[in-house]
Design an enzyme around this catalytic site. Structure first.
Site, PDB file in Angstrom:
ATOM      1  N   ASP A   1       3.694   4.820   1.478  1.00 52.29           N
ATOM      2  CA  ASP A   1       2.950   3.404   1.984  1.00 52.29           C
ATOM      3  C   ASP A   1       3.736   2.888   3.260  1.00 52.29           C
ATOM      4  OD1 ASP A   1       1.576   1.211   2.288  1.00 52.29           O
ATOM      5  OD2 ASP A   1       1.401   0.472   0.173  1.00 52.29           O
TER       6      ASP A   1
ATOM      7  N   PHE B   1       4.797  -3.430  -3.644  1.00 52.81           N
ATOM      8  CA  PHE B   1       3.227  -4.115  -3.544  1.00 52.81           C
ATOM      9  C   PHE B   1       2.452  -3.052  -2.782  1.00 52.81           C
ATOM     10  CE2 PHE B   1       0.091  -6.654  -1.194  1.00 52.81           C
ATOM     11  CZ  PHE B   1      -0.139  -7.532  -2.233  1.00 52.81           C
TER      12      PHE B   1
ATOM     13  N   LYS C   1      -1.913  -3.138   8.887  1.00 57.28           N
ATOM     14  CA  LYS C   1      -1.098  -3.998   9.631  1.00 57.28           C
ATOM     15  C   LYS C   1      -0.899  -3.807  11.071  1.00 57.28           C
ATOM     16  CE  LYS C   1       1.080  -5.904   5.598  1.00 57.28           C
ATOM     17  NZ  LYS C   1       0.987  -7.425   5.429  1.00 57.28           N
TER      18      LYS C   1
END
Ligand code: PMP
Length: 425
Positions: free
Chosen positions: A238, A137, A267
């Site tokens: 990532d 993702f 995040k």
């Protein structure tokens, strides 16, 4: 106001394209607890999807944001720069894995960090193609969505994906895919689809997040690094979901003996304020021409102030060590429960990035219904859980790393009771 009343208004007002895990409308939150508009209290094992690693409203983060709020909220760094943006870049350049000179750019969301990492990799290599992994993702923007390795709901109905994006199998022992299979998949891409001399980057999550909390084996990371070096390809980690102490180190890549060229972050970086970054080798980061990177809100002063406080709190409260200790306790408890719940086929994850995977009782197929039933049962008992996984059969545990011992113990009891209730049902 009742949750159900707001839920009705939501149905009328909000696009159905925005998914939803609960119909609990938040009123306030503190550390690992949230209260809804009806005054009901929940223990939060979602942390805004791995964002408030330092807890909801950590006093130091709140204070830093309040101080910045009173000074100025926005000038746009490209117009009137500010020192704490530079200082945060210096801190990230120092902390992101890689023993070489680094530079940073700030943006606003994770997807934007991924977009920019690819732009930078293309500018630096003069190449086009990108390889990602099945189950990955990387966001909901066009490049993020194209790199993402799951069709529904992320790609379905949204038309053509970006050209020159390829996917290799992600190695998951439990599902019968080995590191050799993954590397053979890439070699096959090089034979059938794309000349390695045209590949700008390989992008990988050190632990697949939305895809199911599957850690990338060390052997895979080493093989990818070697392959990248052989063909002049850049390796992008990532770390948007793995970042900021979640896995027991500030970055998950610290657990590997190879380093990426570029790292994406978001995040947990700013404790709930929208801030994201790309950090990487200085000469690569400088490949884009001035004006090619950035954005109106990229590195917004409030996010920058929050991020400084988050980094301080992680250090002061030794949250990397705490993540490791909490994760150990959680895995022990899940392993005990697993002894009499045949549906629970795996318990895994570094640090406090832990997940449990569920199959049908005979082990033959992924059991998303079981995982969802546990999630719903726990919610009804006051514990917020999230599922994930390409098959939706994984429960991921993402409590804040600052969760107090007594709240954690209470949550573990609710979790156990919920799993047993669903098993017995
Ligand atoms: N990459 C990873 C690994 C993620 O987990 C996410 C968010 N779940 C993203 C990218 C996209 O981040 P955002 O939702 O902030 O755009």
């Amino acid at each position: 106001m009742l949750n159900s009343q707001i839920a009705t208004r939501r149905d009328t007002a909000i696009s159905k394209g925005v998914g939803m895990q609960t119909q609990i409308y938040a009123a306030r939150a503190s550390n690992s607890e949230v209260w809804d508009v009806e005054g009901t209290r929940y223990i939060d094992f979602a942390a805004g999807i791995a964002v408030v690693n330092t807890g909801h409203c950590h006093p130091k983060v709140v204070e830093a944001v309040q101080t910045q709020l009173q000074a100025f909220t926005h000038t746009c760094h490209q117009v009137l720069p500010y020192e704490n943006y530079i200082h945060l870049a210096e801190r990230l350049n120092d902390k992101v894995p890689g023993d070489f000179d680094k530079k940073t750019v700030f943006v606003t969301t994770g997807a934007e960090a991924v977009e920019n990492a690819i732009k930078i990799a293309r500018a630096a290599t003069g190449r086009q193609a990108v390889i990602a992994f099945g189950g990955a993702f990387h966001g909901r923007t066009f490049m993020g969505m194209s790199l993402t390795g799951k069709v529904a709901p992320y790609k379905k109905g949204f038309g053509g994906m970006m050209p020159d994006v390829f996917h290799a199998p992600f190695p998951i022992d439990l599902h019968g895919t080995s590191v050799a299979d993954a590397m053979a998949g890439i070699e096959k891409l090089f034979k059938a689809d794309v000349d390695p001399a045209r590949v700008a980057a390989i992008i990988i999550e050190p632990v697949q997040g939305e895809g199911g909390f599957y850690p990338a084996p060390a052997e895979l990371m080493r093989a990818l690094r070697a392959l990248c070096d052989e063909h002049g390809i850049l390796l992008i980690a990532d770390e948007i979901q793995t970042g900021f102490a979640r896995t027991g180190t500030l970055f998950a890549m610290e657990g590997y003996d190879v380093v990426p060229d570029l790292t994406t972050m978001a995040k947990g970086l700013a404790g709930g304020l929208p801030l994201a970054a790309v950090t990487g080798r200085a000469e690569i980061m400088d490949a884009a021409q001035p004006g090619g990177l950035g954005g109106t809100y990229g590195g917004n002063p409030l996010g920058i102030a929050a991020a400084h406080a988050v980094l301080d709190v992680i250090e002061e409260e030794e949250l990397c060590e705490r993540a490791a200790a909490l994760g150990e306790q959680l895995k022990q408890r899940l392993t005990q429960i697993r002894a009499d719940v045949p549906q629970m086929v795996d318990v895994r994850g570094p640090g406090f990035m832990v997940a449990a995977e569920f199959n049908t009782a005979d082990g033959s197929a992924p059991d998303a219904d079981f995982a969802n039933a546990v999630r719903a049962e726990a919610l009804s008992r006051g514990l917020i859980l999230l599922t994930c996984g390409v098959y939706g059969n994984v429960i991921r545990f993402l409590a804040p790393l600052t969760i107090p011992e007594d709240v954690f113990a209470e949550a573990l009891d609710i979790l156990e009771a919920s799993i047993r209730a669903v098993k017995g049902a």
